[in-house]
Write an enzyme that holds these catalytic residues in place. Structure first.
Site, PDB file in Angstrom:
ATOM      1  N   TYR A 151      44.896  29.340  40.508  1.00 39.80           N
ATOM      2  CA  TYR A 151      43.505  29.735  40.225  1.00 39.80           C
ATOM      3  C   TYR A 151      42.739  29.998  41.534  1.00 39.80           C
ATOM      4  O   TYR A 151      41.992  30.979  41.639  1.00 39.80           O
ATOM      5  CB  TYR A 151      42.852  28.617  39.417  1.00 39.80           C
ATOM      6  CG  TYR A 151      41.472  28.912  38.881  1.00 39.80           C
ATOM      7  CD1 TYR A 151      41.271  29.853  37.868  1.00 39.80           C
ATOM      8  CD2 TYR A 151      40.364  28.210  39.353  1.00 39.80           C
ATOM      9  CE1 TYR A 151      39.996  30.086  37.354  1.00 39.80           C
ATOM     10  CE2 TYR A 151      39.092  28.438  38.844  1.00 39.80           C
ATOM     11  CZ  TYR A 151      38.911  29.381  37.846  1.00 39.80           C
ATOM     12  OH  TYR A 151      37.644  29.609  37.341  1.00 39.80           O
ATOM     13  N   LYS A 155      41.056  33.554  42.493  1.00 39.02           N
ATOM     14  CA  LYS A 155      39.616  33.702  42.710  1.00 39.02           C
ATOM     15  C   LYS A 155      39.300  34.111  44.161  1.00 39.02           C
ATOM     16  O   LYS A 155      38.342  34.860  44.397  1.00 39.02           O
ATOM     17  CB  LYS A 155      38.880  32.417  42.321  1.00 39.02           C
ATOM     18  CG  LYS A 155      38.931  32.120  40.812  1.00 39.02           C
ATOM     19  CD  LYS A 155      38.385  33.275  39.972  1.00 39.02           C
ATOM     20  CE  LYS A 155      38.132  32.871  38.519  1.00 39.02           C
ATOM     21  NZ  LYS A 155      37.708  33.991  37.663  1.00 39.02           N
TER      22      LYS A 155
HETATM   23  P1  NAI Z   1      36.095  30.237  28.671  1.00 38.47           P
HETATM   24  O1  NAI Z   1      37.510  29.787  28.644  1.00 38.47           O
HETATM   25  O2  NAI Z   1      35.088  29.479  27.895  1.00 38.47           O
HETATM   26  O3  NAI Z   1      36.004  31.777  28.211  1.00 38.47           O
HETATM   27  C1  NAI Z   1      36.871  32.747  28.721  1.00 38.47           C
HETATM   28  C2  NAI Z   1      36.975  33.907  27.751  1.00 38.47           C
HETATM   29  O4  NAI Z   1      37.904  34.861  28.303  1.00 38.47           O
HETATM   30  C3  NAI Z   1      37.524  33.501  26.368  1.00 38.47           C
HETATM   31  O5  NAI Z   1      36.735  34.054  25.333  1.00 38.47           O
HETATM   32  C4  NAI Z   1      38.940  34.068  26.371  1.00 38.47           C
HETATM   33  O6  NAI Z   1      39.426  34.418  25.082  1.00 38.47           O
HETATM   34  C5  NAI Z   1      38.773  35.298  27.259  1.00 38.47           C
HETATM   35  N1  NAI Z   1      40.041  35.761  27.820  1.00 38.47           N
HETATM   36  C6  NAI Z   1      41.041  35.011  28.338  1.00 38.47           C
HETATM   37  N2  NAI Z   1      42.067  35.794  28.703  1.00 38.47           N
HETATM   38  C7  NAI Z   1      41.714  37.072  28.420  1.00 38.47           C
HETATM   39  C8  NAI Z   1      42.352  38.321  28.558  1.00 38.47           C
HETATM   40  N3  NAI Z   1      43.596  38.416  29.067  1.00 38.47           N
HETATM   41  N4  NAI Z   1      41.699  39.424  28.161  1.00 38.47           N
HETATM   42  C9  NAI Z   1      40.455  39.352  27.628  1.00 38.47           C
HETATM   43  N5  NAI Z   1      39.798  38.188  27.457  1.00 38.47           N
HETATM   44  C10 NAI Z   1      40.430  37.060  27.858  1.00 38.47           C
HETATM   45  O7  NAI Z   1      35.711  30.324  30.209  1.00 38.47           O
HETATM   46  P2  NAI Z   1      34.297  30.296  30.982  1.00 38.47           P
HETATM   47  O8  NAI Z   1      34.099  28.931  31.476  1.00 38.47           O
HETATM   48  O9  NAI Z   1      33.249  30.945  30.178  1.00 38.47           O
HETATM   49  O10 NAI Z   1      34.658  31.182  32.264  1.00 38.47           O
HETATM   50  C11 NAI Z   1      34.289  32.546  32.414  1.00 38.47           C
HETATM   51  C12 NAI Z   1      34.640  32.988  33.817  1.00 38.47           C
HETATM   52  O11 NAI Z   1      33.973  32.160  34.773  1.00 38.47           O
HETATM   53  C13 NAI Z   1      36.125  32.892  34.160  1.00 38.47           C
HETATM   54  O12 NAI Z   1      36.497  33.973  34.969  1.00 38.47           O
HETATM   55  C14 NAI Z   1      36.218  31.594  34.913  1.00 38.47           C
HETATM   56  O13 NAI Z   1      37.345  31.568  35.753  1.00 38.47           O
HETATM   57  C15 NAI Z   1      34.914  31.612  35.682  1.00 38.47           C
HETATM   58  N6  NAI Z   1      34.482  30.307  36.127  1.00 38.47           N
HETATM   59  C16 NAI Z   1      34.200  29.295  35.228  1.00 38.47           C
HETATM   60  C17 NAI Z   1      33.804  28.055  35.695  1.00 38.47           C
HETATM   61  C18 NAI Z   1      33.490  26.904  34.781  1.00 38.47           C
HETATM   62  O14 NAI Z   1      33.220  25.801  35.305  1.00 38.47           O
HETATM   63  N7  NAI Z   1      33.474  27.072  33.467  1.00 38.47           N
HETATM   64  C19 NAI Z   1      33.689  27.784  37.130  1.00 38.47           C
HETATM   65  C20 NAI Z   1      34.010  28.901  37.967  1.00 38.47           C
HETATM   66  C21 NAI Z   1      34.385  30.111  37.467  1.00 38.47           C
END
Ligand code: NAI
Length: 243
Positions: A151, A155
């Site tokens: 990861y 990133k």
């Molecule tokens: P989450 O897991 O709640 O939502 C991620 C969404 O992406 C889900 O709806 C999932 O179905 C979709 N997804 C996964 N693989 C996919 C693919 N191959 N094609 C299309 N859609 C896909 O995650 P969250 O927390 O909302 O994270 C969103 C972004 O923010 C991510 O890039 C994550 O790495 C980043 N992020 C999140 C943090 C956190 O603390 N939650 C911290 C730092 C970054």
């Protein structure tokens, strides 16, 4: 303030978490929003929560699906002027235990997915000589984290990609920025053991987890005209964890 009136915005991973909160913010700013995700189960609820939102099933790792979906959005919704590369996954493991599958999936979704979408969408933006792209990085891509070699690499890659493409597309009127969230309360972080959660909390000067809206409002700023002179930047949204 409807600063994105008439804009068409695409948010990947838009069916929940930060992506869904972002889609709502962009709709509130006047944009027509296309939500892309591969999780069929979240589709109806997401569409219902985003005024005027249109949901598309699309795996950002799959180039054929990306091409078809971007073409469909351009035809059915309109020319895309905002892209938020938000789809992301984690598969944590210690280095010696990390499998090839865990490495490949995390690099594919977070980094290749961002590349696939940006290449597909920027073609139209280049022709129209305008657009704003926001990529989801992470503080982990800046400072590393034990158990997240895949990861952190993905990133950090997103940050490098953001800066390279920002330089490449600036002359075409397209801005490219990244947001690096810290610890945000979504399904991605829901399964952390209490001990890990408590120790993370102790490192956050503002003393609380971030909410998806905390990230979404910064993305809204980067997507719209208020940030018109900002490109190639990484804005950290982490309650002061990394200074
Ligand atoms: P989450 O897991 O709640 O939502 C991620 C969404 O992406 C889900 O709806 C999932 O179905 C979709 N997804 C996964 N693989 C996919 C693919 N191959 N094609 C299309 N859609 C896909 O995650 P969250 O927390 O909302 O994270 C969103 C972004 O923010 C991510 O890039 C994550 O790495 C980043 N992020 C999140 C943090 C956190 O603390 N939650 C911290 C730092 C970054």
């Amino acid at each position: 303030m409807a600063e994105l009136q008439g804009a068409v915005a695409v948010v990947t991973g838009g069916f929940r978490g930060i992506g869904l909160a972002t889609a709502k913010q962009l709709a509130d700013a006047g944009a027509q929003v296309a939500l892309l995700d591969l999780d069929e189960s979240g589709r109806r609820a997401a569409e219902a929560e985003v005024p005027g939102g249109r949901a598309f099933l699309c795996d950002v790792c799959n180039l054929d699906q990306v091409t078809q979906t971007v073409d469909a959005i351009a035809a059915e919704v309109g020319p895309i002027s905002v892209l938020v590369n938000n789809a992301g996954v984690t598969r944590d493991n210690l280095l010696l235990r990390m499998t090839d599958e865990e490495w490949d999936l995390v690099l594919n979704v977070n980094l290749r997915g961002t590349f696939n979408m940006t290449r597909a969408v920027s073609r139209g933006m280049i022709k129209r000589r305008s657009g704003s792209i926001v990529n989801l990085a992470s503080v982990v891509g800046v400072m590393g984290n034990a158990g997240q070699a895949n990861y952190a690499s993905a990133k950090a890659g997103v940050i490098g990609f953001t800066k390279a493409v920002a330089k490449e597309l600036a002359a075409r009127g397209i801005r490219v920025n990244a947001v690096a969230p810290g610890f945000i309360d979504t399904q991605m972080t829901a399964n952390l053991p209490k001990r890990a959660r408590d120790s993370l909390m102790a490192q956050i000067p503002l003393g609380k987890l971030g909410q998806p809206e905390d990230v979404a409002t910064v993305i809204r700023f980067l997507a719209g005209p208020a940030s018109g002179y900002v490109t190639g930047q990484v804005i950290v949204v982490d309650g002061g964890m990394v200074m």
